[in-house]
Design a protein around this motif. Structure first.
Motif, PDB file in Angstrom:
ATOM      1  N   UNK A 141      35.247  44.967  32.865  1.00 30.00           N
ATOM      2  CA  UNK A 141      36.566  44.551  32.426  1.00 30.00           C
ATOM      3  C   UNK A 141      37.027  43.189  32.882  1.00 30.00           C
ATOM      4  N   UNK A 142      36.145  42.406  33.524  1.00 27.94           N
ATOM      5  CA  UNK A 142      36.529  41.059  33.954  1.00 27.94           C
ATOM      6  C   UNK A 142      36.821  40.179  32.745  1.00 27.94           C
ATOM      7  N   UNK A 143      37.809  39.291  32.888  1.00 27.00           N
ATOM      8  CA  UNK A 143      38.133  38.371  31.807  1.00 27.00           C
ATOM      9  C   UNK A 143      37.010  37.370  31.584  1.00 27.00           C
ATOM     10  N   UNK A 144      36.441  36.864  32.676  1.00 24.84           N
ATOM     11  CA  UNK A 144      35.288  35.963  32.631  1.00 24.84           C
ATOM     12  C   UNK A 144      34.357  36.336  33.772  1.00 24.84           C
ATOM     13  N   UNK A 145      33.082  36.012  33.608  1.00 22.29           N
ATOM     14  CA  UNK A 145      32.102  36.289  34.659  1.00 22.29           C
ATOM     15  C   UNK A 145      31.138  35.122  34.742  1.00 22.29           C
ATOM     16  N   UNK A 146      30.661  34.839  35.964  1.00 22.85           N
ATOM     17  CA  UNK A 146      29.764  33.706  36.149  1.00 22.85           C
ATOM     18  C   UNK A 146      28.664  34.047  37.139  1.00 22.85           C
ATOM     19  N   UNK A 147      27.662  33.172  37.135  1.00 29.11           N
ATOM     20  CA  UNK A 147      26.562  33.254  38.098  1.00 29.11           C
ATOM     21  C   UNK A 147      26.300  31.840  38.615  1.00 29.11           C
ATOM     22  N   UNK A 148      26.493  31.643  39.902  1.00 29.01           N
ATOM     23  CA  UNK A 148      26.202  30.358  40.546  1.00 29.01           C
ATOM     24  C   UNK A 148      24.943  30.530  41.386  1.00 29.01           C
ATOM     25  N   UNK A 193      36.214  47.466  41.752  1.00 25.88           N
ATOM     26  CA  UNK A 193      37.521  46.824  41.910  1.00 25.88           C
ATOM     27  C   UNK A 193      38.069  46.357  40.570  1.00 25.88           C
ATOM     28  N   UNK A 194      37.208  45.772  39.758  1.00 30.07           N
ATOM     29  CA  UNK A 194      37.648  45.306  38.438  1.00 30.07           C
ATOM     30  C   UNK A 194      38.170  46.471  37.609  1.00 30.07           C
ATOM     31  N   UNK A 195      37.431  47.576  37.614  1.00 28.42           N
ATOM     32  CA  UNK A 195      37.801  48.742  36.814  1.00 28.42           C
ATOM     33  C   UNK A 195      39.071  49.401  37.326  1.00 28.42           C
ATOM     34  N   UNK A 196      39.201  49.503  38.642  1.00 30.46           N
ATOM     35  CA  UNK A 196      40.369  50.181  39.217  1.00 30.46           C
ATOM     36  C   UNK A 196      41.644  49.368  39.054  1.00 30.46           C
ATOM     37  N   UNK A 197      41.522  48.036  39.087  1.00 28.06           N
ATOM     38  CA  UNK A 197      42.696  47.155  38.981  1.00 28.06           C
ATOM     39  C   UNK A 197      42.752  46.565  37.575  1.00 28.06           C
ATOM     40  N   UNK A 198      42.900  47.422  36.604  1.00 31.59           N
ATOM     41  CA  UNK A 198      42.784  47.026  35.202  1.00 31.59           C
ATOM     42  C   UNK A 198      43.863  46.046  34.758  1.00 31.59           C
ATOM     43  N   UNK A 210      27.477  42.920  34.184  1.00 31.04           N
ATOM     44  CA  UNK A 210      28.139  44.152  34.635  1.00 31.04           C
ATOM     45  C   UNK A 210      29.613  43.898  34.936  1.00 31.04           C
ATOM     46  N   UNK A 211      29.927  42.693  35.413  1.00 30.32           N
ATOM     47  CA  UNK A 211      31.325  42.357  35.671  1.00 30.32           C
ATOM     48  C   UNK A 211      32.122  42.344  34.368  1.00 30.32           C
ATOM     49  N   UNK A 232      25.036  48.039  47.251  1.00 27.30           N
ATOM     50  CA  UNK A 232      26.117  48.229  46.291  1.00 27.30           C
ATOM     51  C   UNK A 232      27.183  47.165  46.284  1.00 27.30           C
ATOM     52  N   UNK A 233      26.821  45.909  46.567  1.00 25.96           N
ATOM     53  CA  UNK A 233      27.831  44.844  46.519  1.00 25.96           C
ATOM     54  C   UNK A 233      28.320  44.632  45.091  1.00 25.96           C
ATOM     55  N   UNK A 234      27.371  44.548  44.147  1.00 26.44           N
ATOM     56  CA  UNK A 234      27.757  44.372  42.750  1.00 26.44           C
ATOM     57  C   UNK A 234      28.588  45.546  42.265  1.00 26.44           C
ATOM     58  N   UNK A 235      28.214  46.752  42.685  1.00 26.39           N
ATOM     59  CA  UNK A 235      28.952  47.939  42.264  1.00 26.39           C
ATOM     60  C   UNK A 235      30.382  47.917  42.779  1.00 26.39           C
ATOM     61  N   UNK A 236      30.590  47.447  44.020  1.00 27.44           N
ATOM     62  CA  UNK A 236      31.949  47.389  44.547  1.00 27.44           C
ATOM     63  C   UNK A 236      32.793  46.400  43.758  1.00 27.44           C
ATOM     64  N   UNK A 237      32.216  45.253  43.381  1.00 27.45           N
ATOM     65  CA  UNK A 237      32.951  44.308  42.543  1.00 27.45           C
ATOM     66  C   UNK A 237      33.368  44.984  41.235  1.00 27.45           C
ATOM     67  N   UNK A 238      32.427  45.695  40.619  1.00 27.48           N
ATOM     68  CA  UNK A 238      32.745  46.394  39.372  1.00 27.48           C
ATOM     69  C   UNK A 238      33.808  47.454  39.586  1.00 27.48           C
TER      70      UNK A 238
END
Length: 227
Positions: free
Chosen positions: A92-99, A33-38, A87-88, A25-31
């Motif tokens: 609600x993330x302003x921008x999202x990336x994949x490196x 945090x994004x959702x909770x800290x709107x 998913x990011x 659930x690493x990706x889920x935790x990132x999501x």
């Protein structure tokens, strides 16, 4: 909730989410945090390393490996594409990336991330100061404002990279409670596990208030990390 202070150009508050193995659930935790800290503008991303043509994240060939170079960077533009970075955006993330980088070549990939963040700054006329990244290996190169390590006592696998970084965690997020007052991993000291703040959050549960407070405190401090 306090607002972040004004930021210097090219300096970031870096929150890193890692874990001891895959599928915890690493990706889920990132999501989460994004959702909770709107009210926080996040640039969120994922770093994937691959080796021998095989993605290091899922153990099977998934086609993520760049064909011509050791590293590749992409901004996510579709919140419904089905990728982790999408998913990011959906969260609600302003921008999202994949490196994506070849195993052992993250140092070569970081300039791609740095240039992309600078480009975002020019395009938006504001600094993408709050950067939230799913990665373990990034800690070999940068000191984050907060490093959150996810642990699941029900999963025996413990990656050597995650083990080497465990003492740098600011807090542990437990997917299940420890069933005994000893470490479920023989190679990990129970004193280390007990010496850090721990928050129980099963996947799908709300974020613990104490975890939100820890992250929010870091977001109110001046940005200092350069990538």
């Amino acid at each position: 909730m306090a607002k972040p202070e004004q930021d210097a150009t090219g300096q970031y508050r870096l929150i890193v989410v890692g874990g001891h193995t895959r599928s915890i659930g690493k990706t889920q935790l990132v999501c989460d945090l994004i959702t909770a800290l709107r009210d926080i503008r996040f640039t969120a991303g994922k770093i994937t390393q691959y080796g021998h043509g095989v993605c290091a994240q899922n153990g099977e060939h998934c086609g993520c490996a760049p064909d011509e170079h050791s590293s590749a960077f992409e901004w996510e533009t579709n919140a419904a594409s089905g990728t982790d970075s999408s998913r990011f955006l959906a969260a609600g993330a302003a921008r999202a990336f994949w490196l994506r980088t070849k195993q052992g070549y993250l140092a070569e990939g970081l300039p791609l991330l740095r240039d992309a963040l600078k480009s975002e700054e020019r395009e938006t006329d504001s600094s993408p100061a709050n950067v939230l990244v799913e990665s373990n290996s990034l800690l070999h190169f940068l000191k984050p404002s907060v490093y959150l390590a996810i642990l699941d006592p029900l999963k025996e696998d413990f990656k050597p990279t995650a083990q080497s970084l465990l003492d740098r965690a600011d807090a542990f997020i437990l997917r299940h409670e420890f069933s005994r007052p000893v470490s479920p991993w023989p190679q990990i000291s129970v004193k280390l596990l007990q010496g850090k703040p721990s928050f129980l959050q099963r996947e799908g549960d709300p974020l613990p208030i104490g975890l939100l407070e820890l992250v929010n405190q870091a977001l109110t401090r001046p940005a200092f990390q350069r990538i």
